[in-house]
Scaffold this motif. Structure first.
Motif, PDB file in Angstrom:
ATOM      1  N   PRO A  17       0.801  -1.226   0.000  1.00 25.33           N
ATOM      2  CA  PRO A  17       0.000   0.000   0.000  1.00 25.33           C
ATOM      3  C   PRO A  17       0.830   1.270   0.000  1.00 25.33           C
ATOM      4  CG  PRO A  17      -0.920  -1.607   1.515  1.00 25.33           C
ATOM      5  CD  PRO A  17       0.421  -2.137   1.068  1.00 25.33           C
ATOM      6  N   LEU A  18       2.073   1.224   0.493  1.00 28.52           N
ATOM      7  CA  LEU A  18       2.901   2.413   0.553  1.00 28.52           C
ATOM      8  C   LEU A  18       3.460   2.798  -0.803  1.00 28.52           C
ATOM      9  CD1 LEU A  18       4.893   1.858   3.863  1.00 28.52           C
ATOM     10  CD2 LEU A  18       2.892   3.300   3.484  1.00 28.52           C
ATOM     11  N   PHE A  19       3.513   1.842  -1.750  1.00 29.00           N
ATOM     12  CA  PHE A  19       4.066   2.231  -3.046  1.00 29.00           C
ATOM     13  C   PHE A  19       3.076   2.071  -4.190  1.00 29.00           C
ATOM     14  CE2 PHE A  19       4.875  -1.878  -5.003  1.00 29.00           C
ATOM     15  CZ  PHE A  19       5.203  -2.737  -3.979  1.00 29.00           C
ATOM     16  N   VAL A  20       1.782   2.059  -3.850  1.00 32.46           N
ATOM     17  CA  VAL A  20       0.789   1.948  -4.908  1.00 32.46           C
ATOM     18  C   VAL A  20       0.874   3.134  -5.876  1.00 32.46           C
ATOM     19  CG1 VAL A  20      -1.043   3.118  -3.619  1.00 32.46           C
ATOM     20  CG2 VAL A  20      -1.640   1.470  -5.390  1.00 32.46           C
ATOM     21  N   GLN A  21       1.362   4.293  -5.412  1.00 35.06           N
ATOM     22  CA  GLN A  21       1.493   5.459  -6.271  1.00 35.06           C
ATOM     23  C   GLN A  21       2.678   5.346  -7.224  1.00 35.06           C
ATOM     24  OE1 GLN A  21      -0.735   7.824  -6.442  1.00 35.06           O
ATOM     25  NE2 GLN A  21      -1.975   6.935  -4.819  1.00 35.06           N
ATOM     26  N   HIS A  22       3.515   4.311  -7.070  1.00 29.86           N
ATOM     27  CA  HIS A  22       4.733   4.208  -7.857  1.00 29.86           C
ATOM     28  C   HIS A  22       4.582   3.334  -9.101  1.00 29.86           C
ATOM     29  CE1 HIS A  22       7.471   6.167  -4.924  1.00 29.86           C
ATOM     30  NE2 HIS A  22       6.560   5.763  -4.071  1.00 29.86           N
ATOM     31  N   VAL A  23       3.330   2.988  -9.467  1.00 27.73           N
ATOM     32  CA  VAL A  23       3.128   2.226 -10.694  1.00 27.73           C
ATOM     33  C   VAL A  23       3.696   3.037 -11.862  1.00 27.73           C
ATOM     34  CG1 VAL A  23       1.408   1.305 -12.278  1.00 27.73           C
ATOM     35  CG2 VAL A  23       1.114   1.021  -9.811  1.00 27.73           C
ATOM     36  N   GLU A  24       4.446   2.363 -12.701  1.00 28.33           N
ATOM     37  CA  GLU A  24       5.129   3.041 -13.803  1.00 28.33           C
ATOM     38  C   GLU A  24       4.152   3.858 -14.644  1.00 28.33           C
ATOM     39  OE1 GLU A  24       7.094   0.728 -17.073  1.00 28.33           O
ATOM     40  OE2 GLU A  24       8.865   1.325 -15.924  1.00 28.33           O
ATOM     41  N   GLU A  25       4.597   5.014 -15.094  1.00 23.97           N
ATOM     42  CA  GLU A  25       3.698   5.992 -15.714  1.00 23.97           C
ATOM     43  C   GLU A  25       2.932   5.431 -16.906  1.00 23.97           C
ATOM     44  OE1 GLU A  25       4.058  10.337 -17.919  1.00 23.97           O
ATOM     45  OE2 GLU A  25       5.652   9.646 -16.581  1.00 23.97           O
ATOM     46  N   ILE A  26       3.596   4.697 -17.797  1.00 24.32           N
ATOM     47  CA  ILE A  26       2.925   4.203 -18.996  1.00 24.32           C
ATOM     48  C   ILE A  26       1.868   3.156 -18.637  1.00 24.32           C
ATOM     49  CG2 ILE A  26       4.708   2.445 -19.438  1.00 24.32           C
ATOM     50  CD1 ILE A  26       4.218   2.922 -22.433  1.00 24.32           C
ATOM     51  N   LEU A  27       2.152   2.318 -17.647  1.00 20.71           N
ATOM     52  CA  LEU A  27       1.161   1.351 -17.190  1.00 20.71           C
ATOM     53  C   LEU A  27       0.030   2.059 -16.453  1.00 20.71           C
ATOM     54  CD1 LEU A  27       0.006  -1.433 -16.619  1.00 20.71           C
ATOM     55  CD2 LEU A  27       1.731  -1.735 -14.816  1.00 20.71           C
ATOM     56  N   ASP A  28       0.360   3.074 -15.694  1.00 22.96           N
ATOM     57  CA  ASP A  28      -0.670   3.811 -14.965  1.00 22.96           C
ATOM     58  C   ASP A  28      -1.687   4.419 -15.926  1.00 22.96           C
ATOM     59  OD1 ASP A  28      -1.335   4.746 -12.136  1.00 22.96           O
ATOM     60  OD2 ASP A  28      -1.447   6.621 -13.264  1.00 22.96           O
ATOM     61  N   GLN A  29      -1.219   4.925 -17.055  1.00 15.50           N
ATOM     62  CA  GLN A  29      -2.148   5.485 -18.036  1.00 15.50           C
ATOM     63  C   GLN A  29      -3.065   4.408 -18.595  1.00 15.50           C
ATOM     64  OE1 GLN A  29      -2.841   8.616 -18.812  1.00 15.50           O
ATOM     65  NE2 GLN A  29      -4.449   7.845 -20.193  1.00 15.50           N
ATOM     66  N   ALA A  30      -2.517   3.225 -18.856  1.00 17.76           N
ATOM     67  CA  ALA A  30      -3.343   2.122 -19.340  1.00 17.76           C
ATOM     68  C   ALA A  30      -4.383   1.723 -18.297  1.00 17.76           C
ATOM     69  CB  ALA A  30      -2.461   0.920 -19.687  1.00 17.76           C
ATOM     70  N   LEU A  31      -4.013   1.734 -17.018  1.00 21.43           N
ATOM     71  CA  LEU A  31      -4.957   1.413 -15.956  1.00 21.43           C
ATOM     72  C   LEU A  31      -6.057   2.467 -15.848  1.00 21.43           C
ATOM     73  CD1 LEU A  31      -2.536   0.171 -13.137  1.00 21.43           C
ATOM     74  CD2 LEU A  31      -3.924  -1.222 -14.688  1.00 21.43           C
ATOM     75  N   ARG A  32      -5.697   3.738 -16.076  1.00 21.16           N
ATOM     76  CA  ARG A  32      -6.704   4.804 -16.053  1.00 21.16           C
ATOM     77  C   ARG A  32      -7.759   4.571 -17.141  1.00 21.16           C
ATOM     78  NH1 ARG A  32      -5.557   9.537 -13.282  1.00 21.16           N
ATOM     79  NH2 ARG A  32      -3.518   9.582 -12.248  1.00 21.16           N
ATOM     80  N   GLU A  33      -7.291   4.225 -18.324  1.00 26.59           N
ATOM     81  CA  GLU A  33      -8.225   3.987 -19.424  1.00 26.59           C
ATOM     82  C   GLU A  33      -9.068   2.740 -19.163  1.00 26.59           C
ATOM     83  OE1 GLU A  33      -5.773   3.863 -22.898  1.00 26.59           O
ATOM     84  OE2 GLU A  33      -5.127   5.958 -22.687  1.00 26.59           O
ATOM     85  N   LEU A  34      -8.451   1.715 -18.597  1.00 21.26           N
ATOM     86  CA  LEU A  34      -9.190   0.499 -18.266  1.00 21.26           C
ATOM     87  C   LEU A  34     -10.255   0.783 -17.214  1.00 21.26           C
ATOM     88  CD1 LEU A  34      -9.188  -2.717 -18.592  1.00 21.26           C
ATOM     89  CD2 LEU A  34      -7.850  -2.714 -16.487  1.00 21.26           C
TER      90      LEU A  34
END
Length: 285
Positions: A17-34
């Motif tokens: 839970p402490l590093f949930v914000q550290h998901v790599e930027e390109i994957l994070d964008q894919a998760l946002r769209e999903l």
């Protein structure tokens, strides 16, 4: 990504839970769209994806943060959770700690069902029947005899039986013995007509029912009718699933190795971080 940007997910041993914000930027964008899609299917392998690989499969345990993430994701509208594993489906349910109603695909696609509750309120597999023909049953029996004879020659090797296949395990062998056993299986029983042969990490599976994880993803897509799918896997058998993903889907390879997946994380701890990030994004929709 430059040095001034987020370096990505920390390695094993860090509280997820402490590093949930550290998901790599390109994957994070894919998760946002999903997460923004009205309906999504979250389909995951178990060993090596939700649970670290161990020598004894019975000792495998899911990463605690993944248990929390899947339970909360499953409770959200429009989210469907499924496990697609090479494991026998009953043993998968006994270990997985996933929500009731989770769709279960075992034995690389040969078994189908979902998680229900026993009269004692314990998770159990509610299965769809798998019936072998007489020819398939005879082929499985002969394959089991031959592979058992081969495995007995190598210390640490063992053979697992599944409803539609046999699996030769060599994880506990020396590297030399593992390679020799794999070669012997591929040159011997694996050549029998009617078998589907799948090599994985320290395993060779010989199946009499020709089903793949790609078939499983396609059938779950047809059943659930999601707008997008997330699939995560770690082994070569998961490549069949990555191959059937569509442009709006998210494929995540866990660990090393060549892959058709569009994204990669290092290990089950990082995969748990991805699931928590998806949860965070979905709850905000």
């Amino acid at each position: 990504m430059s040095e001034s940007h987020d370096p990505g997910v920390p390695g094993p041993g860090v509280d997820v839970p402490l590093f949930v914000q550290h998901v790599e930027e390109i994957l994070d964008q894919a998760l946002r769209e999903l997460a923004a899609q009205p309906s999504i299917l979250v389909a995951l392998d178990f060993d090596g994806v939700l649970a670290p690989l161990v020598d004894d499969p019975a000792e495998s345990r899911i990463v605690p943060a993944a248990v929390e993430a899947l339970a909360r994701l499953d409770a959200l509208p429009g989210v469907h959770v499924a496990l697609i594993s090479g494991r026998e489906a009953t043993s998968l349910v006994s270990l997985a700690e996933v929500p009731v109603g989770t769709r279960i695909v075992g034995s690389h696609g040969a078994q189908r069902g979902h998680v229900g509750l026993s009269p004692n309120q314990l998770p159990e597999l509610v299965t769809e029947p798998l019936a072998l023909t007489d020819e398939q049953a005879a082929l499985r029996a002969e394959t089991l005899r031959e592979t058992t004879d081969l495995a007995a020659r190598y210390e640490g090797a063992w053979v697992e039986t599944k409803p539609a296949s046999v699996v030769v395990h060599s994880r506990q062998c020396t590297p030399e013995d593992a390679a020799a056993l794999t070669d012997a299986v591929l040159a011997g029983p694996a050549t029998r007509p009617g078998l589907r042969v799948q090599e994985g990490k320290s395993v060779v599976e010989l199946a009499v029912v020709h089903a793949t994880k790609g078939d499983a993803v396609a059938e779950l897509r047809a059943d659930v009718a999601p707008q997008a799918v997330l699939f995560a896997g770690d082994d070569v058998t998961d490549e069949d699933a990555f191959a059937v993903l569509e442009p709006q889907d998210v494929g995540i390879k866990v660990g090393g190795g060549t892959t058709a997946a569009g994204y990669r994380v290092a290990d089950p701890e990082e995969m748990a971080a991805v699931l928590l990030r998806l949860l965070e994004l979905r709850e905000a929709v």
